[in-house]
Design a protein around this motif. Structure first.
Motif, PDB file in Angstrom:
ATOM      1  N   ARG A  56     -43.548 -46.256  32.082  1.00 55.98           N
ATOM      2  CA  ARG A  56     -42.229 -47.028  32.111  1.00 55.98           C
ATOM      3  C   ARG A  56     -41.681 -47.141  30.631  1.00 55.98           C
ATOM      4  O   ARG A  56     -40.391 -46.934  30.583  1.00 55.98           O
ATOM      5  N   SER A  57     -42.425 -47.358  29.763  1.00 55.64           N
ATOM      6  CA  SER A  57     -41.945 -47.450  28.323  1.00 55.64           C
ATOM      7  C   SER A  57     -41.263 -46.037  27.692  1.00 55.64           C
ATOM      8  O   SER A  57     -40.245 -46.182  27.311  1.00 55.64           O
ATOM      9  N   TYR A  58     -41.885 -45.088  28.439  1.00 54.86           N
ATOM     10  CA  TYR A  58     -41.226 -43.634  27.996  1.00 54.86           C
ATOM     11  C   TYR A  58     -40.028 -43.351  28.921  1.00 54.86           C
ATOM     12  O   TYR A  58     -38.983 -43.081  28.512  1.00 54.86           O
ATOM     13  N   ALA A  59     -39.909 -43.945  30.091  1.00 57.37           N
ATOM     14  CA  ALA A  59     -38.876 -43.927  30.733  1.00 57.37           C
ATOM     15  C   ALA A  59     -37.538 -44.785  30.121  1.00 57.37           C
ATOM     16  O   ALA A  59     -36.578 -44.206  30.261  1.00 57.37           O
ATOM     17  N   ASP A  60     -38.022 -45.772  29.592  1.00 59.60           N
ATOM     18  CA  ASP A  60     -36.898 -46.582  29.139  1.00 59.60           C
ATOM     19  C   ASP A  60     -36.387 -45.871  27.787  1.00 59.60           C
ATOM     20  O   ASP A  60     -35.364 -45.793  27.634  1.00 59.60           O
ATOM     21  N   ASP A  65     -32.271 -42.620  25.085  1.00 60.48           N
ATOM     22  CA  ASP A  65     -32.123 -41.457  24.483  1.00 60.48           C
ATOM     23  C   ASP A  65     -32.961 -41.950  22.933  1.00 60.48           C
ATOM     24  O   ASP A  65     -32.427 -41.528  21.802  1.00 60.48           O
ATOM     25  N   ALA A  66     -34.165 -42.236  22.937  1.00 60.14           N
ATOM     26  CA  ALA A  66     -34.888 -42.595  22.092  1.00 60.14           C
ATOM     27  C   ALA A  66     -36.322 -42.088  22.120  1.00 60.14           C
ATOM     28  O   ALA A  66     -37.163 -42.353  21.144  1.00 60.14           O
ATOM     29  N   PHE A  84     -41.699 -36.769  22.495  1.00 55.58           N
ATOM     30  CA  PHE A  84     -41.163 -37.148  21.261  1.00 55.58           C
ATOM     31  C   PHE A  84     -41.132 -38.680  21.428  1.00 55.58           C
ATOM     32  O   PHE A  84     -40.575 -39.457  22.018  1.00 55.58           O
ATOM     33  N   ARG A  85     -42.277 -39.126  20.190  1.00 55.06           N
ATOM     34  CA  ARG A  85     -42.378 -40.490  20.300  1.00 55.06           C
ATOM     35  C   ARG A  85     -41.184 -41.022  19.742  1.00 55.06           C
ATOM     36  O   ARG A  85     -40.958 -42.287  20.003  1.00 55.06           O
ATOM     37  N   VAL A  86     -40.533 -40.551  18.835  1.00 54.90           N
ATOM     38  CA  VAL A  86     -39.580 -41.143  17.946  1.00 54.90           C
ATOM     39  C   VAL A  86     -38.576 -40.019  18.291  1.00 54.90           C
ATOM     40  O   VAL A  86     -38.536 -38.730  17.869  1.00 54.90           O
ATOM     41  N   TRP A  87     -37.090 -40.359  18.344  1.00 53.29           N
ATOM     42  CA  TRP A  87     -35.847 -39.571  18.868  1.00 53.29           C
ATOM     43  C   TRP A  87     -34.838 -40.179  18.158  1.00 53.29           C
ATOM     44  O   TRP A  87     -34.404 -41.421  18.737  1.00 53.29           O
ATOM     45  N   ASP A  88     -34.327 -39.740  16.972  1.00 47.45           N
ATOM     46  CA  ASP A  88     -33.040 -40.329  16.394  1.00 47.45           C
ATOM     47  C   ASP A  88     -31.862 -39.170  16.424  1.00 47.45           C
ATOM     48  O   ASP A  88     -31.723 -38.283  15.748  1.00 47.45           O
ATOM     49  N   THR A  89     -30.969 -39.400  17.514  1.00 43.70           N
ATOM     50  CA  THR A  89     -30.066 -38.273  17.806  1.00 43.70           C
ATOM     51  C   THR A  89     -28.868 -38.381  16.319  1.00 43.70           C
ATOM     52  O   THR A  89     -28.714 -37.315  15.954  1.00 43.70           O
ATOM     53  N   ALA A  90     -28.667 -39.602  16.097  1.00 45.89           N
ATOM     54  CA  ALA A  90     -27.591 -39.719  14.925  1.00 45.89           C
ATOM     55  C   ALA A  90     -27.979 -39.076  13.652  1.00 45.89           C
ATOM     56  O   ALA A  90     -27.351 -38.614  13.047  1.00 45.89           O
ATOM     57  N   GLY A  91     -29.377 -39.274  13.429  1.00 49.55           N
ATOM     58  CA  GLY A  91     -29.827 -38.814  12.243  1.00 49.55           C
ATOM     59  C   GLY A  91     -30.543 -37.418  12.310  1.00 49.55           C
ATOM     60  O   GLY A  91     -30.788 -36.944  11.336  1.00 49.55           O
TER      61      GLY A  91
END
Length: 191
Positions: A56-60, A65-66, A84-91
């Motif tokens: 559920r934490s990964y669904a969130d 988009d994180a 993808f444990r961390v996902w920073d679209t803007a960066g």
């Protein structure tokens, strides 16, 4: 949703969703000691309720988009996962990771699956940098980073207290231009 073939051996990359909790706990139970040598996932996914909560934490994360979670199935059985444990679209920066049970280790499943996900991250999502954080003692995972064309950038010495022992973390990465150059070289060599 999707099922992407990873080769002729029956391996597939699929989304790993909350409703896969029973399959996840079975996967972790089959490899709890093996997976837990370097990765803390078995300490988090301890029972069915914990598996549901983690999924559920990964669904969130996906909804925000994180981050995202993808399962590796072999002959219809969940044998590991890529994330993808961390996902920073803007960066334009993300951190990838993996786990696999012992029966699936050494088959190239993580490398093949990560190639698919790196293509997606760079080409469809516009990521500039994908990182791979790995225990210095986890040689199989370091070898995946090498096969993916990543560069070892450094070591965070004894930065992690894992199960009562200080461990060091290596930081590997690949940049979008490097990935595209390596892909073009591989395509040229195939012809």
């Amino acid at each position: 949703m999707y099922a992407i073939s990873l080769g002729d051996d029956g391996a597939e990359l699929r989304p790993l969703e909350t409703w896969h909790a029973e399959e996840l706990i079975a996967n972790i139970d089959r490899g709890r000691e093996f997976i837990g040598r370097h990765v803390g996932l078995p300490d988090v996914v301890t029972d069915l309720a914990a598996a549901r909560a983690w999924l559920r934490s990964y669904a969130d994360k996906r909804a925000a988009d994180a981050g995202s979670l993808h399962g590796v199935w072999l002959d219809g059985r969940l044998v590991g996962g890529l994330l993808f444990r961390v996902w920073d679209t803007a960066g334009g920066v993300c951190e990838a990771g993996c786990w696999v049970e012992p029966s699936a280790a050494g088959r190239g499943l993580v490398t093949r699956g990560m190639r698919v996900l790196l293509e997606w991250a760079f080409d469809e999502r516009g990521m500039h940098r994908v990182e791979w954080h790995v225990s210095s003692a986890n040689e199989p995972s370091i070898n995946v980073a090498r096969r993916l064309g990543m560069t070892r950038e450094g070591v965070l010495r004894e930065n992690d207290l894992y199960r009562g022992v200080r461990t060091s973390t290596e930081i590997w990465s690949v940049l979008a231009p490097e990935w595209r150059t390596a892909r073009a070289r591989a395509a040229h060599n195939d012809h």
